[in-house]
Motif scaffolding. Structure first.
Motif, mmCIF file in Angstrom:
data_model
loop_
_atom_site.group_PDB
_atom_site.id
_atom_site.type_symbol
_atom_site.label_atom_id
_atom_site.label_comp_id
_atom_site.label_asym_id
_atom_site.label_seq_id
_atom_site.Cartn_x
_atom_site.Cartn_y
_atom_site.Cartn_z
ATOM 1 N N UNK A 1 0.746 -1.275 0.032
ATOM 2 C CA UNK A 1 -0.229 0.017 -0.258
ATOM 3 C C UNK A 1 1.007 1.345 0.143
ATOM 4 N N UNK A 2 2.063 1.374 0.454
ATOM 5 C CA UNK A 2 3.343 1.948 0.239
ATOM 6 C C UNK A 2 3.298 2.123 -0.800
ATOM 7 N N UNK A 3 3.290 1.915 -1.654
ATOM 8 C CA UNK A 3 3.930 1.974 -3.233
ATOM 9 C C UNK A 3 5.390 1.546 -2.875
ATOM 10 N N UNK A 4 6.004 0.087 -2.367
ATOM 11 C CA UNK A 4 7.444 -0.111 -2.190
ATOM 12 C C UNK A 4 7.945 -0.672 -3.806
ATOM 13 N N UNK A 5 8.841 -0.338 -4.543
ATOM 14 C CA UNK A 5 9.758 -0.664 -5.491
ATOM 15 C C UNK A 5 9.933 -2.034 -4.746
ATOM 16 N N UNK A 6 10.207 -3.797 -5.799
ATOM 17 C CA UNK A 6 10.430 -4.350 -5.904
ATOM 18 C C UNK A 6 11.850 -4.084 -4.955
ATOM 19 N N UNK A 7 12.341 -5.008 -4.081
ATOM 20 C CA UNK A 7 13.906 -4.766 -3.390
ATOM 21 C C UNK A 7 14.676 -3.834 -2.977
ATOM 22 N N UNK A 8 12.926 -3.006 -2.531
ATOM 23 C CA UNK A 8 13.271 -2.099 -1.472
ATOM 24 C C UNK A 8 13.757 -2.263 0.142
ATOM 25 N N UNK B 1 4.564 -9.773 -7.703
ATOM 26 C CA UNK B 1 5.250 -10.216 -6.816
ATOM 27 C C UNK B 1 5.953 -11.198 -7.160
ATOM 28 N N UNK B 2 5.115 -12.267 -5.664
ATOM 29 C CA UNK B 2 5.450 -13.663 -5.793
ATOM 30 C C UNK B 2 5.818 -14.789 -6.668
ATOM 31 N N UNK B 3 4.942 -14.125 -8.042
ATOM 32 C CA UNK B 3 5.399 -14.933 -9.290
ATOM 33 C C UNK B 3 6.299 -14.387 -10.499
ATOM 34 N N UNK B 4 6.983 -13.411 -9.798
ATOM 35 C CA UNK B 4 8.375 -12.729 -10.783
ATOM 36 C C UNK B 4 9.215 -13.259 -9.690
ATOM 37 N N UNK C 1 9.552 -10.130 8.811
ATOM 38 C CA UNK C 1 10.637 -10.600 7.804
ATOM 39 C C UNK C 1 9.694 -11.007 6.476
ATOM 40 N N UNK C 2 9.252 -12.547 6.687
ATOM 41 C CA UNK C 2 8.261 -12.835 6.022
ATOM 42 C C UNK C 2 7.625 -12.220 4.765
ATOM 43 N N UNK C 3 6.782 -11.220 5.611
ATOM 44 C CA UNK C 3 6.291 -10.549 4.302
ATOM 45 C C UNK C 3 6.747 -9.279 3.699
ATOM 46 N N UNK C 4 8.412 -9.054 3.773
ATOM 47 C CA UNK C 4 9.149 -8.559 2.967
ATOM 48 C C UNK C 4 8.968 -9.478 2.130
ATOM 49 N N UNK C 5 10.040 -10.931 2.553
ATOM 50 C CA UNK C 5 10.372 -11.643 1.152
ATOM 51 C C UNK C 5 9.096 -11.922 0.531
ATOM 52 N N UNK C 6 7.717 -12.087 0.342
ATOM 53 C CA UNK C 6 6.893 -12.438 -0.402
ATOM 54 C C UNK C 6 5.866 -11.336 -1.454
ATOM 55 N N UNK C 7 6.978 -10.168 -0.755
ATOM 56 C CA UNK C 7 6.376 -8.570 -1.309
ATOM 57 C C UNK C 7 8.036 -8.042 -2.248
ATOM 58 N N UNK D 1 17.810 -14.894 -7.532
ATOM 59 C CA UNK D 1 18.849 -13.488 -7.620
ATOM 60 C C UNK D 1 18.419 -12.487 -6.751
ATOM 61 N N UNK D 2 17.286 -13.025 -6.311
ATOM 62 C CA UNK D 2 16.825 -11.277 -5.380
ATOM 63 C C UNK D 2 17.444 -11.305 -4.677
#
Length: 612
Positions: free
Chosen positions: A55-62, A172-175, A78-84, A179-180
Motif C-alpha cells: 500500500x506504501x508503493x514500495x518498489x521491488x527490492x526496497x 511479486x510472488x510470480x516474479x 520479515x516473511x512479509x518482506x520476502x513475499x512482497x 538472484x533477488x
C-alpha cells in the motif's frame, strides 16, 4: 520458504507455528502466560503485512528496516518482506542511534519496523538525520508514540492493505528470483563502520539444502529463539525451524533464558558458548561445595557418562554393562542437570565463538548433543559442523555438503601448520552493499572468501580454528599471541566473568579481568571482608590474592607456553558492555575501545616492564 509456509497453513493449519510470552516486567518466563499463533493465523498475518507494505508503493527490492528485540511480529514482518519482494535489513536492538542512522541512510530505508520504546525513541530523535524515512511501524502497542506523524502501531498498520494490493502481491510472488536479495545483514564490526552483507535467495537455498543433509527436524520439534534475530546465526536457524514446520518460541529478553528453558522445554535450539560456560560453571560450583559423598557420586557418574559417550562417538555400541552403569548415572545425576535446560533437548547447534573442548565433552557426557560449528555472516552462518559420529572435540567439525574450505599457509599465525581459513560455495555472500572495494578485498584472485580467521585442517578433514588473524598480537620479543583461546581458557574459572588479553608490542602478556561478582562477593562474606563498593572489593588484597591463585592454577595446568601466560592482571569494577562500546552486539570484544578506555590501567601493569 514461502511455498513451505503455504503448505503448512493448508496441511496443519491448527498446529502451533510460533509462541511468545506475554510481555511483563514482573513475570519470569516460567510464570508468564504464553501466546500461540497457529500456521493458519501466521500465514494470515504475513499476508496482511505484505498487502500493507505494498500500500506504501514500495518498489521491488526496497530496503525495509527491522529494529527490534525478538518478538512474534519480527518473523511476520520479515516473511512479509520476502513475499512482497522487499529486502529486510535487521538492526540489533542494542544498536546506538548513530549506528542505526548509518545503516538506515546507507540503505535508504523508507519504512522501519521498531519493537519497543527504546528503539522508537532513538528513531524519533534521529528523524532530522533520516531524510528518507517516511513510516515507523511499532510492534509493541504499549509504546508512547508521542504524536509523531510518521508512527503507527503494527496492529493498525496491517489493516491498511486491501484487495487493490492483492494483484500487485500476486505479481511479486510470480516474479521472484533466486538472484533477488534476501537480506542485508550488517556486521557489527570490532573496528570501523559496519558493512552490509548481501545474501540472496540462492545463498539461503544452498544453506537449507546443506542442513537437510546433516540434521533432522520435524513439526514435532520446539525451538527456543533467544539469540538476536538480527544476527545470521539465529536468523538462519529460526528460518530453518519454520521451514521444517517446527514451533519457534520467541524470547524477548535473553537474560531470562534460564527460566524460559524450564517453561518452554525445547527439543532444539541454537546457542553460543557463553550460555554453556555459565551452566558449566554453575554446576561445578555446586559440586565443589557439596558433601564428599555427593562429589564422589558426581565424579563416578561423569566417568561413566564419558566412557559411554566415547563409545557412541566412535560409532560403536556400548556393552550391556556400560549401558546399565550409564542409566544409573543418568538417573542419579545427568537427568537432573538436563532438567535445568528443559529436559527435552535433542541437540543444540553452537557457534559465534570457540567452545572449550572440555565443556563440550561435559555436555556430551551428560547426554546433551552440542553440535559445535564454525561460520560467519558472509557464509549464511554455518561452514562446518559436528557430524553425528567421529567428531573431534578440539575442532569445529567438518564442512557442510557443497561448501569447500582450504588453508592459506602463507599467512603468518601463532600455530605451526595453520594459516588463513578460506571458503568457497553457494552459501558465500554476493558482496558488501555499496562497498565494491571492500568486496574485492574480501575475495582471493581465484574466488575464495577471506575469513580473517586462522586455522588448520586435521587429517580427518575437520577444521580446527586457532584464532582471529586480525586479533593476533605480536610481543616486542617477536612472539605471536592469539588472545581468544587464552581468554576462553581463563573464562572457564568460576571467579572470572570476562577477560581481555593485552600483549601487542609488549614484552609480556597481561589481562584486564572482570571477576564474577556473585562469586567474589560470596567469598568476601565467607571471609568477613569489608568493602564499600565493587571498586573497593576488587582492590582488596584478599580478592587480588584469590584471583592470582586462580590464574596460576589454571595456567599451570594448561598447555600454554610461558610467553603465552598472563604475568600481570588488573581487576575491573564493572563489566565490559555494549553501552560503553566495549562489546559488539554479538558480545565480541572491541579491543581498540577497551585499550582506550583502560589505557591507564594497562600502562600501570607495564610500569616496571623490564623487571618481569
Amino acid at each position: 520458504m514461502l511455498d513451505r509456509l503455504d503448505e503448512r497453513a493448508r496441511s496443519i493449519p491448527q498446529q502451533t507455528a510460533i509462541r511468545s510470552a506475554t510481555p511483563s516486567a514482573n513475570l519470569r518466563p516460567d510464570q508468564a502466560q504464553w501466546q500461540e499463533i497457529n500456521w493458519q493465523q501466521f500465514k494470515q498475518k504475513i499476508d496482511q503485512t505484505s498487502l500493507a507494505l505494498l500500500r506504501h508503493d514500495l518498489p521491488a527490492q526496497t530496503k525495509i528496516g527491522i529494529w527490534s528485540p525478538n518478538m512474534p511480529q519480527w518473523p511476520v514482518a520479515d516473511l512479509a518482506c520476502q513475499q512482497a519482494r522487499l529486502v529486510s535489513v535487521p538492526l540489533y536492538p542494542t544498536d546506538a542511534a548513530q549506528q542505526a542512522e548509518y545503516i538506515l541512510n546507507e540503505t535508504e530505508t523508507p519504512l522501519l519496523f521498531v519493537g519497543e520504546q527504546t528503539q522508537y525513541d532513538n528513531t524519533v530523535k534521529s528523524l532530522s538525520s533520516l531524510p528518507g524515512l517516511k513510516t515507523i511501524v511499532v510492534f509493541d502497542p504499549s509504546v508512547d508514540l508521542k504524536d509523531c506523524p510518521l508512527a503507527i502501531y503494527f496492529d493498525e498498520f496491517i489493516q491498511q492493505g486491501s484487495d487493490a494490493e492483492q494483484a500487485v502481491l500476486d505479481e511479486r510472488r510470480s516474479t521472484r528470483s533466486k538472484d533477488d536479495l534476501y537480506t542485508l545483514i550488517y556486521t557489527s564490526g570490532t573496528t570501523g563502520d559496519p558493512k552490509g552483507v548481501k545474501l540472496d535467495y540462492a545463498n539461503m537455498a544452498a544453506s537449507f539444502r546443506a542442513h537437510d543433509q546433516i540434521i533432522n527436524l520435524s513439526p514435532e520439534d520446539v525451538s527456543l529463539c533467544f539469540l538476536p534475530l538480527s544476527h545470521i546465526f539465529e536468523r538462519g536457524w529460526s528460518s530453518y525451524v519454520l521451514r521444517m514446520g517446527a514451533t519457534n518460541v520467541y524470547l524477548n529478553d535473553p537474560k531470562q533464558v534460564s527460566d524460559a528453558l524450564k517453561a518452554v522445554k525445547p527439543t532444539v535450539m541454537c546457542t553460543v558458548p557463553r550460555l554453556l560456560e555459565k551452566a558449566y560453571d554453575g554446576i561445578h560450583k555446586k559440586v565443589t561445595t557439596a558433601s564428599p559423598v555427593k562429589r564422589m557420586i558426581f565424579n563416578k557418574a561423569m566417568q561413566a557418562g564419558a566412557a559411554n559417550m566415547e563409545t557412541l562417538r566412535e560409532g560403536s555400541n556400548p556393552t550391556a554393562f556400560r549401558k546399565l552403569v550409564n542409566r544409573v548415572a543418568d538417573k542419579a545425576v545427568f537427568s537432573k542437570i538436563r532438567d535445568k535446560l528443559g529436559g527435552q533437548i535433542r541437540f543444540m547447534p553452537c557457534g559465534g565463538a570457540r567452545l572449550d573442548p572440555d565443556i563440550n565433552r561435559f555436555f556430551h557426557a551428560i547426554g546433551i548433543n552440542i553440535k559445535a560449528g564454525y561460520g560467519m555472516t558472509e557464509t549464511c552462518a554455518t561452514v562446518t559442523c559436528f557430524p553425528d559420529k567421529k567428531f573431534e572435540f578440539d575442532t569445529c567439525g567438518t564442512s557442510l555438503p557443497g561448501i569447500q574450505i582450504r588453508i592459506d599457509d602463507t599467512v603468518e599465525t601463532e600455530t605451526p601448520g595453520a594459516g588463513e581459513i578460506q571458503v568457497k560455495g553457494d552459501t558465500v555472500m554476493r558482496g558488501y552493499y555499496k562497498k565494491p572495494e571492500e568486496t574485492a578485498k574480501a575475495f582471493t584472485n581465484d574466488g575464495w572468501l577471506h575469513t580473517g580467521d586462522a586455522g588448520l585442517i586435521e587429517k580427518s578433514g575437520a577444521l580446527r580454528m586457532t584464532g582471529r588473524i586480525k586479533e593476533l598480537m605480536k610481543t616486542s620479543t617477536g612472539k605471536y599471541i592469539a588472545p581468544g583461546p587464552i581468554e576462553g581458557m581463563l573464562g572457564k574459572n568460576q571467579y572470572i566473568e570476562q577477560v581481555a588479553v593485552i600483549a601487542d608490542d609488549r614484552s609480556f602478556v597481561t589481562a584486564l579481568i572482570v571477576p564474577t561478582f556473585e562469586a567474589i562477593e560470596e567469598y568476601a562474606r565467607a571471609h568477613n571482608l569489608s568493602y564499600q563498593d565493587r571498586r573497593e572489593l576488587v582492590q582488596h588484597s584478599k580478592i587480588q590474592a584469590l584471583l592470582k591463585k586462580q590464574l596460576d592454577t589454571v595456567q599451570s595446568g594448561s598447555d600454554l607456553a610461558s610467553y603465552q601466560q598472563v604475568k600481570k592482571f588488573t581487576l575491573l569494577p564493572a563489566e565490559f558492555s555494549i553501552e560503553q562500546k566495549e562489546l559488539t552486539p554479538t558480545l565480541k570484544l572491541r579491543r581498540n575501545v577497551i585499550a582506550e578506555n583502560y589505557k591507564q590501567e594497562i600502562a600501570d601493569m607495564y610500569k616496571q616492564e623490564a623487571k618481569v
